[in-house]
Design a protein around this motif. Sequence first.
Motif, PDB file in Angstrom:
ATOM      1  N   LEU A  31       0.820  -1.217   0.000  1.00  0.00           N
ATOM      2  CA  LEU A  31       0.000   0.000   0.000  1.00  0.00           C
ATOM      3  C   LEU A  31       0.852   1.264   0.000  1.00  0.00           C
ATOM      4  CD1 LEU A  31      -2.985  -0.906   2.358  1.00  0.00           C
ATOM      5  CD2 LEU A  31      -2.901  -0.892  -0.144  1.00  0.00           C
ATOM      6  N   ALA A  32       2.053   1.188   0.554  1.00  0.00           N
ATOM      7  CA  ALA A  32       2.958   2.342   0.557  1.00  0.00           C
ATOM      8  C   ALA A  32       3.335   2.759  -0.860  1.00  0.00           C
ATOM      9  CB  ALA A  32       4.212   2.025   1.375  1.00  0.00           C
ATOM     10  N   HIS A  33       3.223   1.819  -1.796  1.00  0.00           N
ATOM     11  CA  HIS A  33       3.574   2.098  -3.197  1.00  0.00           C
ATOM     12  C   HIS A  33       2.339   2.279  -4.074  1.00  0.00           C
ATOM     13  CE1 HIS A  33       7.784   1.249  -2.441  1.00  0.00           C
ATOM     14  NE2 HIS A  33       7.396   0.207  -1.729  1.00  0.00           N
ATOM     15  N   ALA A  34       1.170   2.461  -3.445  1.00  0.00           N
ATOM     16  CA  ALA A  34      -0.084   2.496  -4.200  1.00  0.00           C
ATOM     17  C   ALA A  34      -0.694   3.890  -4.319  1.00  0.00           C
ATOM     18  CB  ALA A  34      -1.101   1.542  -3.557  1.00  0.00           C
ATOM     19  N   ARG A  35      -0.051   4.906  -3.801  1.00  0.00           N
ATOM     20  CA  ARG A  35      -0.616   6.251  -3.830  1.00  0.00           C
ATOM     21  C   ARG A  35       0.395   7.249  -4.379  1.00  0.00           C
ATOM     22  NH1 ARG A  35      -5.046   4.297  -3.694  1.00  0.00           N
ATOM     23  NH2 ARG A  35      -6.144   3.734  -1.817  1.00  0.00           N
ATOM     24  N   GLY A  36      -0.135   8.320  -4.914  1.00  0.00           N
ATOM     25  CA  GLY A  36       0.701   9.419  -5.373  1.00  0.00           C
ATOM     26  C   GLY A  36       1.142   9.264  -6.814  1.00  0.00           C
ATOM     27  N   PRO A  37       1.824  10.275  -7.305  1.00  0.00           N
ATOM     28  CA  PRO A  37       2.221  10.285  -8.726  1.00  0.00           C
ATOM     29  C   PRO A  37       3.246   9.213  -9.094  1.00  0.00           C
ATOM     30  CG  PRO A  37       3.125  12.191  -7.566  1.00  0.00           C
ATOM     31  CD  PRO A  37       2.210  11.496  -6.604  1.00  0.00           C
ATOM     32  N   GLU A  38       3.966   8.710  -8.119  1.00  0.00           N
ATOM     33  CA  GLU A  38       4.977   7.675  -8.376  1.00  0.00           C
ATOM     34  C   GLU A  38       4.463   6.276  -8.063  1.00  0.00           C
ATOM     35  OE1 GLU A  38       7.924   8.523  -9.838  1.00  0.00           O
ATOM     36  OE2 GLU A  38       7.068  10.547  -9.865  1.00  0.00           O
ATOM     37  N   ALA A  39       3.159   6.100  -7.907  1.00  0.00           N
ATOM     38  CA  ALA A  39       2.578   4.808  -7.542  1.00  0.00           C
ATOM     39  C   ALA A  39       2.938   3.735  -8.566  1.00  0.00           C
ATOM     40  CB  ALA A  39       1.065   4.923  -7.418  1.00  0.00           C
ATOM     41  N   THR A  40       3.256   2.549  -8.050  1.00  0.00           N
ATOM     42  CA  THR A  40       3.552   1.394  -8.902  1.00  0.00           C
ATOM     43  C   THR A  40       2.667   0.211  -8.548  1.00  0.00           C
ATOM     44  OG1 THR A  40       5.280   0.650  -7.380  1.00  0.00           O
ATOM     45  CG2 THR A  40       5.967   2.062  -9.249  1.00  0.00           C
ATOM     46  N   ARG A  41       1.725   0.412  -7.654  1.00  0.00           N
ATOM     47  CA  ARG A  41       0.828  -0.650  -7.213  1.00  0.00           C
ATOM     48  C   ARG A  41      -0.619  -0.180  -7.303  1.00  0.00           C
ATOM     49  NH1 ARG A  41       5.524  -2.090  -6.807  1.00  0.00           N
ATOM     50  NH2 ARG A  41       6.379  -3.580  -5.336  1.00  0.00           N
ATOM     51  N   ARG A  42      -1.519  -1.160  -7.468  1.00  0.00           N
ATOM     52  CA  ARG A  42      -2.960  -0.894  -7.414  1.00  0.00           C
ATOM     53  C   ARG A  42      -3.594  -2.054  -6.665  1.00  0.00           C
ATOM     54  NH1 ARG A  42      -7.234   2.167  -6.983  1.00  0.00           N
ATOM     55  NH2 ARG A  42      -8.947   1.657  -8.361  1.00  0.00           N
ATOM     56  N   TYR A  43      -4.225  -1.743  -5.541  1.00  0.00           N
ATOM     57  CA  TYR A  43      -4.917  -2.732  -4.734  1.00  0.00           C
ATOM     58  C   TYR A  43      -6.366  -2.309  -4.574  1.00  0.00           C
ATOM     59  CZ  TYR A  43      -0.874  -5.503  -3.686  1.00  0.00           C
ATOM     60  OH  TYR A  43       0.193  -6.342  -3.814  1.00  0.00           O
ATOM     61  N   VAL A  44      -7.266  -3.261  -4.773  1.00  0.00           N
ATOM     62  CA  VAL A  44      -8.696  -2.987  -4.668  1.00  0.00           C
ATOM     63  C   VAL A  44      -9.334  -4.009  -3.737  1.00  0.00           C
ATOM     64  CG1 VAL A  44      -8.866  -1.912  -6.953  1.00  0.00           C
ATOM     65  CG2 VAL A  44      -9.246  -4.374  -6.717  1.00  0.00           C
ATOM     66  N   VAL A  45     -10.470  -3.620  -3.151  1.00  0.00           N
ATOM     67  CA  VAL A  45     -11.248  -4.525  -2.326  1.00  0.00           C
ATOM     68  C   VAL A  45     -12.669  -4.565  -2.857  1.00  0.00           C
ATOM     69  CG1 VAL A  45      -9.863  -4.231  -0.239  1.00  0.00           C
ATOM     70  CG2 VAL A  45     -11.820  -2.727  -0.633  1.00  0.00           C
ATOM     71  N   ALA A  46     -13.329  -5.681  -2.619  1.00  0.00           N
ATOM     72  CA  ALA A  46     -14.749  -5.840  -2.952  1.00  0.00           C
ATOM     73  C   ALA A  46     -15.514  -5.947  -1.640  1.00  0.00           C
ATOM     74  CB  ALA A  46     -14.965  -7.091  -3.795  1.00  0.00           C
ATOM     75  N   VAL A  47     -16.531  -5.109  -1.502  1.00  0.00           N
ATOM     76  CA  VAL A  47     -17.318  -5.060  -0.278  1.00  0.00           C
ATOM     77  C   VAL A  47     -18.773  -5.324  -0.622  1.00  0.00           C
ATOM     78  CG1 VAL A  47     -18.032  -3.606   1.654  1.00  0.00           C
ATOM     79  CG2 VAL A  47     -15.712  -3.406   0.742  1.00  0.00           C
ATOM     80  N   GLN A  48     -19.382  -6.185   0.143  1.00  0.00           N
ATOM     81  CA  GLN A  48     -20.798  -6.513  -0.031  1.00  0.00           C
ATOM     82  C   GLN A  48     -21.468  -6.388   1.331  1.00  0.00           C
ATOM     83  OE1 GLN A  48     -22.036 -10.652  -0.995  1.00  0.00           O
ATOM     84  NE2 GLN A  48     -22.837  -9.696  -2.857  1.00  0.00           N
ATOM     85  N   GLU A  49     -22.441  -5.498   1.419  1.00  0.00           N
ATOM     86  CA  GLU A  49     -23.161  -5.288   2.681  1.00  0.00           C
ATOM     87  C   GLU A  49     -22.199  -5.099   3.850  1.00  0.00           C
ATOM     88  OE1 GLU A  49     -25.947  -8.485   3.113  1.00  0.00           O
ATOM     89  OE2 GLU A  49     -26.856  -8.096   1.162  1.00  0.00           O
ATOM     90  N   ASP A  50     -21.249  -4.208   3.710  1.00  0.00           N
ATOM     91  CA  ASP A  50     -20.263  -3.874   4.746  1.00  0.00           C
ATOM     92  C   ASP A  50     -19.316  -5.015   5.100  1.00  0.00           C
ATOM     93  OD1 ASP A  50     -21.211  -1.260   4.939  1.00  0.00           O
ATOM     94  OD2 ASP A  50     -22.709  -1.831   6.429  1.00  0.00           O
ATOM     95  N   ARG A  51     -19.246  -6.036   4.269  1.00  0.00           N
ATOM     96  CA  ARG A  51     -18.334  -7.158   4.504  1.00  0.00           C
ATOM     97  C   ARG A  51     -17.351  -7.243   3.342  1.00  0.00           C
ATOM     98  NH1 ARG A  51     -19.812 -12.730   2.797  1.00  0.00           N
ATOM     99  NH2 ARG A  51     -17.914 -13.886   3.129  1.00  0.00           N
ATOM    100  N   LEU A  52     -16.069  -7.309   3.654  1.00  0.00           N
ATOM    101  CA  LEU A  52     -15.057  -7.475   2.619  1.00  0.00           C
ATOM    102  C   LEU A  52     -15.142  -8.902   2.091  1.00  0.00           C
ATOM    103  CD1 LEU A  52     -11.677  -5.925   2.386  1.00  0.00           C
ATOM    104  CD2 LEU A  52     -11.776  -8.393   2.095  1.00  0.00           C
ATOM    105  N   VAL A  53     -15.377  -9.047   0.782  1.00  0.00           N
ATOM    106  CA  VAL A  53     -15.554 -10.377   0.188  1.00  0.00           C
ATOM    107  C   VAL A  53     -14.483 -10.699  -0.856  1.00  0.00           C
ATOM    108  CG1 VAL A  53     -18.018 -10.539   0.669  1.00  0.00           C
ATOM    109  CG2 VAL A  53     -17.242  -9.494  -1.480  1.00  0.00           C
ATOM    110  N   GLY A  54     -13.570  -9.762  -1.104  1.00  0.00           N
ATOM    111  CA  GLY A  54     -12.503 -10.032  -2.055  1.00  0.00           C
ATOM    112  C   GLY A  54     -11.513  -8.891  -2.107  1.00  0.00           C
ATOM    113  N   TYR A  55     -10.359  -9.187  -2.660  1.00  0.00           N
ATOM    114  CA  TYR A  55      -9.340  -8.158  -2.862  1.00  0.00           C
ATOM    115  C   TYR A  55      -8.408  -8.631  -3.967  1.00  0.00           C
ATOM    116  CZ  TYR A  55      -6.596 -11.285   0.090  1.00  0.00           C
ATOM    117  OH  TYR A  55      -5.968 -12.373   0.615  1.00  0.00           O
TER     118      TYR A  55
END
Length: 168
Positions: A31-55
């Motif tokens: 996650l430290a590499h996932a923000r800002g103009p120099e980002a080299t990572r992309r992490y996403v989460v899937a949430v269903q009814e306030d429950r994390l169901v994937g990433y």
Amino acid sequence: MRWWDIDPVLELEKDLFPEDAWSRGMFWSELAHARGPEATRRYVVAVQEDRLVGYAGLASSGDLADVQTIAVARDQWGTGLGARLLEELLRAATAFECAEVMLECRVDNVRAQKLYERFGFEPIGFRRGYYQPGNVDALVMRLKPASESGTPAGAPSTNGVQGTEING
């Protein structure tokens, strides 16, 4: 994915990958590499009814992207959520201007291999003993650039998963 997602991500990680689960520190590092103009990572989460169901996560370096992880809660298998997460990663690879996308998956994970093949990934080799413990081989797969295959990379479209939101 944000820092507050790490605890529920770790719960799912330990359930799905008990022998080789990522640590809290590994997720923080990504996650430290996932923000800002120099980002080299992309992490996403899937949430269903306030429950994390994937990433899912992707790392980029130059014109090469690597799928780091895709995880879907067991009760969501077969719903198309894995495909939606993969689509998000492929969009990120395009945004990072990557020409190729690589990944490894366990040779015994046929479900994942079929998903990747639907998106145009092709097997290109093996990494012997890649997954530890257990000394399980990894199948290395590559998504050819659209210009090589004659069709758009990652072309399949999914119907979507009702009530599931994908967040970056």
